[in-house]
Motif scaffolding. Structure first.
Motif, PDB file in Angstrom:
ATOM      1  N   THR A   1       0.835  -1.189   0.000  1.00  0.00           N
ATOM      2  CA  THR A   1       0.000   0.000   0.000  1.00  0.00           C
ATOM      3  C   THR A   1       0.875   1.245   0.000  1.00  0.00           C
ATOM      4  O   THR A   1       1.726   1.411   0.874  1.00  0.00           O
ATOM      5  CB  THR A   1      -0.921   0.023   1.235  1.00  0.00           C
ATOM      6  OG1 THR A   1      -1.722  -1.166   1.241  1.00  0.00           O
ATOM      7  CG2 THR A   1      -1.835   1.243   1.197  1.00  0.00           C
ATOM      8  N   ILE A   2       0.644   2.119  -0.995  1.00  0.00           N
ATOM      9  CA  ILE A   2       1.472   3.316  -1.149  1.00  0.00           C
ATOM     10  C   ILE A   2       0.606   4.561  -1.082  1.00  0.00           C
ATOM     11  O   ILE A   2      -0.413   4.650  -1.771  1.00  0.00           O
ATOM     12  CB  ILE A   2       2.233   3.283  -2.491  1.00  0.00           C
ATOM     13  CG1 ILE A   2       3.223   2.110  -2.504  1.00  0.00           C
ATOM     14  CG2 ILE A   2       2.964   4.604  -2.747  1.00  0.00           C
ATOM     15  CD1 ILE A   2       3.957   1.944  -3.816  1.00  0.00           C
ATOM     16  N   GLY A   3       1.024   5.523  -0.267  1.00  0.00           N
ATOM     17  CA  GLY A   3       0.420   6.840  -0.281  1.00  0.00           C
ATOM     18  C   GLY A   3       1.304   7.742  -1.123  1.00  0.00           C
ATOM     19  O   GLY A   3       2.500   7.853  -0.849  1.00  0.00           O
ATOM     20  N   PHE A   4       0.750   8.351  -2.151  1.00  0.00           N
ATOM     21  CA  PHE A   4       1.546   9.150  -3.084  1.00  0.00           C
ATOM     22  C   PHE A   4       1.099  10.601  -2.989  1.00  0.00           C
ATOM     23  O   PHE A   4      -0.060  10.928  -3.286  1.00  0.00           O
ATOM     24  CB  PHE A   4       1.368   8.631  -4.514  1.00  0.00           C
ATOM     25  CG  PHE A   4       2.523   8.969  -5.418  1.00  0.00           C
ATOM     26  CD1 PHE A   4       3.398   7.987  -5.843  1.00  0.00           C
ATOM     27  CD2 PHE A   4       2.758  10.281  -5.820  1.00  0.00           C
ATOM     28  CE1 PHE A   4       4.480   8.289  -6.660  1.00  0.00           C
ATOM     29  CE2 PHE A   4       3.833  10.611  -6.629  1.00  0.00           C
ATOM     30  CZ  PHE A   4       4.693   9.602  -7.056  1.00  0.00           C
ATOM     31  N   ILE A   5       2.024  11.491  -2.606  1.00  0.00           N
ATOM     32  CA  ILE A   5       1.720  12.900  -2.411  1.00  0.00           C
ATOM     33  C   ILE A   5       2.357  13.706  -3.548  1.00  0.00           C
ATOM     34  O   ILE A   5       3.582  13.768  -3.652  1.00  0.00           O
ATOM     35  CB  ILE A   5       2.262  13.424  -1.063  1.00  0.00           C
ATOM     36  CG1 ILE A   5       1.942  12.451   0.076  1.00  0.00           C
ATOM     37  CG2 ILE A   5       1.732  14.819  -0.787  1.00  0.00           C
ATOM     38  CD1 ILE A   5       0.476  12.198   0.291  1.00  0.00           C
TER      39      ILE A   5
ATOM     40  N   GLY B   1       1.249  -3.540  -9.465  1.00  0.00           N
ATOM     41  CA  GLY B   1       0.466  -4.300  -8.511  1.00  0.00           C
ATOM     42  C   GLY B   1       0.328  -3.686  -7.134  1.00  0.00           C
ATOM     43  O   GLY B   1      -0.273  -4.296  -6.241  1.00  0.00           O
ATOM     44  N   PHE B   2       0.842  -2.490  -6.942  1.00  0.00           N
ATOM     45  CA  PHE B   2       0.688  -1.824  -5.656  1.00  0.00           C
ATOM     46  C   PHE B   2      -0.699  -1.190  -5.548  1.00  0.00           C
ATOM     47  O   PHE B   2      -1.297  -0.803  -6.556  1.00  0.00           O
ATOM     48  CB  PHE B   2       1.749  -0.728  -5.491  1.00  0.00           C
ATOM     49  CG  PHE B   2       3.146  -1.244  -5.371  1.00  0.00           C
ATOM     50  CD1 PHE B   2       3.628  -1.705  -4.158  1.00  0.00           C
ATOM     51  CD2 PHE B   2       3.979  -1.271  -6.474  1.00  0.00           C
ATOM     52  CE1 PHE B   2       4.925  -2.182  -4.046  1.00  0.00           C
ATOM     53  CE2 PHE B   2       5.278  -1.747  -6.383  1.00  0.00           C
ATOM     54  CZ  PHE B   2       5.749  -2.209  -5.161  1.00  0.00           C
ATOM     55  N   HIS B   3      -1.186  -1.055  -4.328  1.00  0.00           N
ATOM     56  CA  HIS B   3      -2.396  -0.282  -4.054  1.00  0.00           C
ATOM     57  C   HIS B   3      -1.954   1.154  -3.790  1.00  0.00           C
ATOM     58  O   HIS B   3      -1.161   1.398  -2.877  1.00  0.00           O
ATOM     59  CB  HIS B   3      -3.146  -0.839  -2.846  1.00  0.00           C
ATOM     60  CG  HIS B   3      -3.561  -2.263  -2.996  1.00  0.00           C
ATOM     61  ND1 HIS B   3      -4.541  -2.668  -3.867  1.00  0.00           N
ATOM     62  CD2 HIS B   3      -3.096  -3.385  -2.391  1.00  0.00           C
ATOM     63  CE1 HIS B   3      -4.683  -3.978  -3.784  1.00  0.00           C
ATOM     64  NE2 HIS B   3      -3.821  -4.445  -2.905  1.00  0.00           N
ATOM     65  N   VAL B   4      -2.439   2.084  -4.589  1.00  0.00           N
ATOM     66  CA  VAL B   4      -1.963   3.464  -4.499  1.00  0.00           C
ATOM     67  C   VAL B   4      -3.107   4.401  -4.130  1.00  0.00           C
ATOM     68  O   VAL B   4      -4.153   4.406  -4.786  1.00  0.00           O
ATOM     69  CB  VAL B   4      -1.335   3.924  -5.832  1.00  0.00           C
ATOM     70  CG1 VAL B   4      -0.852   5.376  -5.715  1.00  0.00           C
ATOM     71  CG2 VAL B   4      -0.187   3.008  -6.228  1.00  0.00           C
ATOM     72  N   THR B   5      -2.888   5.170  -3.075  1.00  0.00           N
ATOM     73  CA  THR B   5      -3.797   6.250  -2.711  1.00  0.00           C
ATOM     74  C   THR B   5      -3.052   7.560  -2.906  1.00  0.00           C
ATOM     75  O   THR B   5      -1.991   7.770  -2.309  1.00  0.00           O
ATOM     76  CB  THR B   5      -4.253   6.129  -1.244  1.00  0.00           C
ATOM     77  OG1 THR B   5      -4.949   4.905  -1.058  1.00  0.00           O
ATOM     78  CG2 THR B   5      -5.182   7.288  -0.881  1.00  0.00           C
ATOM     79  N   GLY B   6      -3.573   8.435  -3.768  1.00  0.00           N
ATOM     80  CA  GLY B   6      -2.870   9.659  -4.114  1.00  0.00           C
ATOM     81  C   GLY B   6      -3.548  10.901  -3.605  1.00  0.00           C
ATOM     82  O   GLY B   6      -4.771  10.949  -3.434  1.00  0.00           O
TER      83      GLY B   6
ATOM     84  N   ARG C   1      -6.883   5.114  -5.724  1.00  0.00           N
ATOM     85  CA  ARG C   1      -7.786   5.798  -4.816  1.00  0.00           C
ATOM     86  C   ARG C   1      -7.303   7.218  -4.622  1.00  0.00           C
ATOM     87  O   ARG C   1      -6.099   7.466  -4.521  1.00  0.00           O
ATOM     88  CB  ARG C   1      -7.832   5.056  -3.473  1.00  0.00           C
ATOM     89  CG  ARG C   1      -8.745   5.683  -2.432  1.00  0.00           C
ATOM     90  CD  ARG C   1      -8.911   4.747  -1.234  1.00  0.00           C
ATOM     91  NE  ARG C   1      -9.568   5.432  -0.137  1.00  0.00           N
ATOM     92  CZ  ARG C   1      -8.939   6.014   0.878  1.00  0.00           C
ATOM     93  NH1 ARG C   1      -7.619   5.982   0.940  1.00  0.00           N
ATOM     94  NH2 ARG C   1      -9.605   6.607   1.836  1.00  0.00           N
ATOM     95  N   VAL C   2      -8.214   8.173  -4.561  1.00  0.00           N
ATOM     96  CA  VAL C   2      -7.866   9.579  -4.381  1.00  0.00           C
ATOM     97  C   VAL C   2      -8.239  10.008  -2.970  1.00  0.00           C
ATOM     98  O   VAL C   2      -9.377   9.787  -2.519  1.00  0.00           O
ATOM     99  CB  VAL C   2      -8.580  10.469  -5.414  1.00  0.00           C
ATOM    100  CG1 VAL C   2      -8.285  11.939  -5.147  1.00  0.00           C
ATOM    101  CG2 VAL C   2      -8.135  10.093  -6.821  1.00  0.00           C
ATOM    102  N   ALA C   3      -7.287  10.625  -2.273  1.00  0.00           N
ATOM    103  CA  ALA C   3      -7.511  11.091  -0.910  1.00  0.00           C
ATOM    104  C   ALA C   3      -7.798  12.583  -0.910  1.00  0.00           C
ATOM    105  O   ALA C   3      -7.389  13.313  -1.816  1.00  0.00           O
ATOM    106  CB  ALA C   3      -6.292  10.793  -0.046  1.00  0.00           C
ATOM    107  N   GLY C   4      -8.471  13.036   0.129  1.00  0.00           N
ATOM    108  CA  GLY C   4      -8.794  14.451   0.249  1.00  0.00           C
ATOM    109  C   GLY C   4      -7.786  15.242   1.047  1.00  0.00           C
ATOM    110  O   GLY C   4      -7.917  16.460   1.185  1.00  0.00           O
TER     111      GLY C   4
ATOM    112  N   GLU D   1      -5.099  11.522   4.944  1.00  0.00           N
ATOM    113  CA  GLU D   1      -5.905  10.420   4.418  1.00  0.00           C
ATOM    114  C   GLU D   1      -5.087   9.531   3.490  1.00  0.00           C
ATOM    115  O   GLU D   1      -5.242   8.309   3.488  1.00  0.00           O
ATOM    116  CB  GLU D   1      -7.123  10.972   3.664  1.00  0.00           C
ATOM    117  CG  GLU D   1      -8.073   9.900   3.172  1.00  0.00           C
ATOM    118  CD  GLU D   1      -9.234  10.464   2.385  1.00  0.00           C
ATOM    119  OE1 GLU D   1      -9.924   9.680   1.690  1.00  0.00           O
ATOM    120  OE2 GLU D   1      -9.455  11.691   2.434  1.00  0.00           O
ATOM    121  N   ALA D   2      -4.202  10.146   2.697  1.00  0.00           N
ATOM    122  CA  ALA D   2      -3.367   9.354   1.789  1.00  0.00           C
ATOM    123  C   ALA D   2      -2.365   8.494   2.552  1.00  0.00           C
ATOM    124  O   ALA D   2      -2.022   7.387   2.130  1.00  0.00           O
ATOM    125  CB  ALA D   2      -2.631  10.276   0.822  1.00  0.00           C
TER     126      ALA D   2
END
Length: 301
Positions: free
Chosen positions: A3-7, A24-29, A46-49, A53-54
């Motif tokens: 799981t990756i949070g991308f800023i 194959g990573f799960h990415v929340t940007g 997935r998009v974070a607010g 959240e990311a």
């Protein structure tokens, strides 16, 4: 690490996040301008607010931001990465920032039990899209090894360059070399054109010899076609050369050509070209030779 949070989903961040999804990573940007996060959502991310959240639940957090103050705000600020990351999270900053800021981020991360890697990249938008970035990484060897699958998804040349701040120092040297190449390429094009040489033919033969470079291969076609849509903006290269000059002064190193190219880029920026690609140094070279209007009439901007 799945799981990756991308800023930061701008010119470089968006294609990097897309390649991580493909791997194959799960990415929340998260991006300050929400519209730039749309491609990530369309690709299945997935998009974070918010940054918080990311970062929530992420094994890895990647930042790709324009400048040192942006990284400080996103990582060190209230509600930032360090406020939200779990102990053991791996923070990878791929931005190009001042080495002293990079060291400060690493120290602050260590206080929160967050593992930090300073990993600026080179290769421009094309390299980010193709997943062929060159990545210069500093940090603990174990953290570097743990991030191997992440780096493999976005880069083709990944090198551990040393202790805290070393990645940013190598990136500063990279930006100095690129700026110098671009300026000489721009001057060469004006020189060749003034002598009536067929420019595409000249670029082909130069590219096959010792003068060939990645800069020539990637930037010359756009310069010949006068396409200056930003892959890497003049504004950002102006910022990067400021980092070079400050770091050189601090180390007592003379960089006369760096100073000259920095002045040319600063002048180009002052003339309103800050949002153009750095290959727009061609426009500056034309103006210095009094040939800008002549060439502009023959080849559209």
């Amino acid at each position: 690490m799945t799981t990756i949070g991308f800023i930061g989903l701008g010119v470089m961040g968006a294609p990097m996040a897309a390649n991580l999804l493909d791997a194959g990573f799960h990415v929340t940007g998260y991006n300050r301008s929400p519209e730039k996060a749309r491609p990530l959502a369309e690709k299945g991310g997935r998009v974070a607010g918010s940054v918080a959240e990311a970062v929530a639940g992420a094994d890895v957090v990647i930042t790709m931001l324009p400048d040192s103050p942006d990284v400080e705000a996103a990582v060190l600020g209230e509600g930032g990465v360090l406020d939200s990351a779990r102990p053991g999270t791996l923070l990878i900053d791929t931005s190009t920032i001042r080495p002293d800021v990079s060291r400060a981020v690493a120290a602050a991360a260590a206080e929160r039990a967050v593992r930090a890697l300073d990993a600026p990249v080179s290769g421009g938008e094309a390299g980010a899209t193709e997943g062929t970035l060159s990545i210069m990484v500093r940090g603990e060897a174990g953290d570097f090894a743990a991030a191997a699958s992440v780096f493999d998804a976005v880069g083709s040349t990944v090198v551990h360059v040393g202790p805290s701040g070393a990645g940013q120092t190598v990136k500063a040297a990279n930006q100095l070399i690129v700026a110098g190449h671009l300026e000489l390429l721009a001057e060469a094009l004006v020189f060749l054109d003034a002598h009536g040489v067929d420019l595409p033919s000249a670029i082909t033969v130069l590219g096959g010899g010792l003068a060939g470079s990645t800069v020539l291969a990637r930037k010359a076609p756009g310069m010949l076609a006068r396409r200056f849509a930003p892959g890497f903006r003049v504004d950002l290269h102006h910022k990067d050369l400021g980092i070079v000059l400050d770091a050189a002064r601090a180390a007592g190193v003379a960089v006369p050509l760096a100073s000259h190219v920095a002045d040319l880029i600063a002048s180009l920026r002052a003339q309103g070209a800050g949002s153009l690609d750095h290959s727009a140094l061609l426009l500056q070279a034309e103006r210095l030779s009094g040939r800008h209007n002549e060439l502009a009439e023959r080849t559209p901007e």
